[in-house]
Design an enzyme around this catalytic site. Sequence first.
Site, mmCIF file in Angstrom:
data_model
loop_
_atom_site.group_PDB
_atom_site.id
_atom_site.type_symbol
_atom_site.label_atom_id
_atom_site.label_comp_id
_atom_site.label_asym_id
_atom_site.label_seq_id
_atom_site.Cartn_x
_atom_site.Cartn_y
_atom_site.Cartn_z
ATOM 1 N N MET A 150 0.826 -1.371 -0.196
ATOM 2 C CA MET A 150 -0.124 -0.012 0.073
ATOM 3 C C MET A 150 1.042 1.590 0.001
ATOM 4 S SD MET A 150 -0.524 -0.955 3.262
ATOM 5 C CE MET A 150 -0.787 -2.159 3.729
ATOM 6 N N PRO A 151 1.322 1.481 -1.110
ATOM 7 C CA PRO A 151 2.508 2.643 -1.365
ATOM 8 C C PRO A 151 1.706 4.330 -0.989
ATOM 9 C CG PRO A 151 2.906 1.090 -3.099
ATOM 10 C CD PRO A 151 1.814 1.060 -1.794
#
Lengths: 77, 77, 77, 77, 77, 77
Positions: free
Chosen positions: F1-2
Amino acid sequence: MPYVNIQVTKEGGERGNGPTNEQKAALIAGVTELLQKVLDKKPSTTFVVIDEVPLENWGIGGLPVTEYRDLNSSAQE
Amino acid sequence: MPYVNIQVTKEGGERGNGPTNEQKAALIAGVTELLQKVLDKKPSTTFVVIDEVPLENWGIGGLPVTEYRDLNSSAQE
Amino acid sequence: MPYVNIQVTKEGGERGNGPTNEQKAALIAGVTELLQKVLDKKPSTTFVVIDEVPLENWGIGGLPVTEYRDLNSSAQE
Amino acid sequence: MPYVNIQVTKEGGERGNGPTNEQKAALIAGVTELLQKVLDKKPSTTFVVIDEVPLENWGIGGLPVTEYRDLNSSAQE
Amino acid sequence: MPYVNIQVTKEGGERGNGPTNEQKAALIAGVTELLQKVLDKKPSTTFVVIDEVPLENWGIGGLPVTEYRDLNSSAQE
Amino acid sequence: MPYVNIQVTKEGGERGNGPTNEQKAALIAGVTELLQKVLDKKPSTTFVVIDEVPLENWGIGGLPVTEYRDLNSSAQE
């Protein structure tokens, strides 16, 4: 009440693993003084946060900084 | 879909080396709840990122935080 | 002495152009309280900075948020 | 190749709507010089980005900055 | 002269402790190329900084990411 | 989940006041794809936030960018 974030590569210093505590203190003092002189900001509510970034995590010119420097045979940037 | 970045000094916690995992979880839960309550933001798209900053990398009052506290003989800030 | 940065899309509020001042004040109060409760941080040295990001500048799922919501016919995120 | 982010409240300056271009230039010059003096960083790869934050988006002491100042009848911080 | 900050969880890679140097180089090259293609930005003044965030410091859905994944039995996010 | 933050100067685009919505969408799509390709990150939990910085707020070489370019008679950077 300024907040200043300084990001530098983690290198240099006495042991080559990043700025020394004296250098960090000089950055903190210098930036705080500058904000007081230029914008009349109170030092007591000026925060300075220094981030030291591993060389392989910093890119410039589309390359990790170490490769970039090799190609440009430049001094420390 | 908020993004929240929390920066704290790396200290305290059980071993003195920063917030415990329980404290981090409490920060994450609390901030996410707050954004849902105040702005109706969905928790599933709320990101919280905690940065723990070494004491010598955090400045206030023109000094590294440890020196600042010594001078102000204040409790943990 | 924590620093907290809250990034939300610029929408909602009374006029649809972002959180109201009351909502911003609630976020500031809530986050500051949370840091005091969880980590015993002093409110007088807790900074909270709210960034309101235009919808077209926020991406999720590889799309600007407005298009993403249309595709997912989801409620406000 | 440092990156420096300076966040200040959007106030002051000639028209009361934030630092003047001259003040911004003085911040940029001063920070760049400091990094060269302390860490020998090259100005040509030093970035400085100034963020001006609306007063109602900046919190301290659990309050938006304007209310905080009223309560503390303090000068500009 | 863009500045890009990429924040990812510190996991994956050969040893499970974060992206490899090859993956970091691919991110740096890819982002720099994208900014040149889309906005005609010069690579020589494009900075990319990668932050690797410990899993317990990243929250989503009101939970630290590890707990969140357990609950959602989802693959790596 | 950048989380990815892209900072560019507010210029260019059709009206000279910053990237167009199409260009922003291209940046969002490109970065999200890159993170999926290189690190196998899910687009649905990849956030991209674009910040457009006024020219007078961006410094390089110790000067505001406009002055820097005049001195270096360089093309858009």
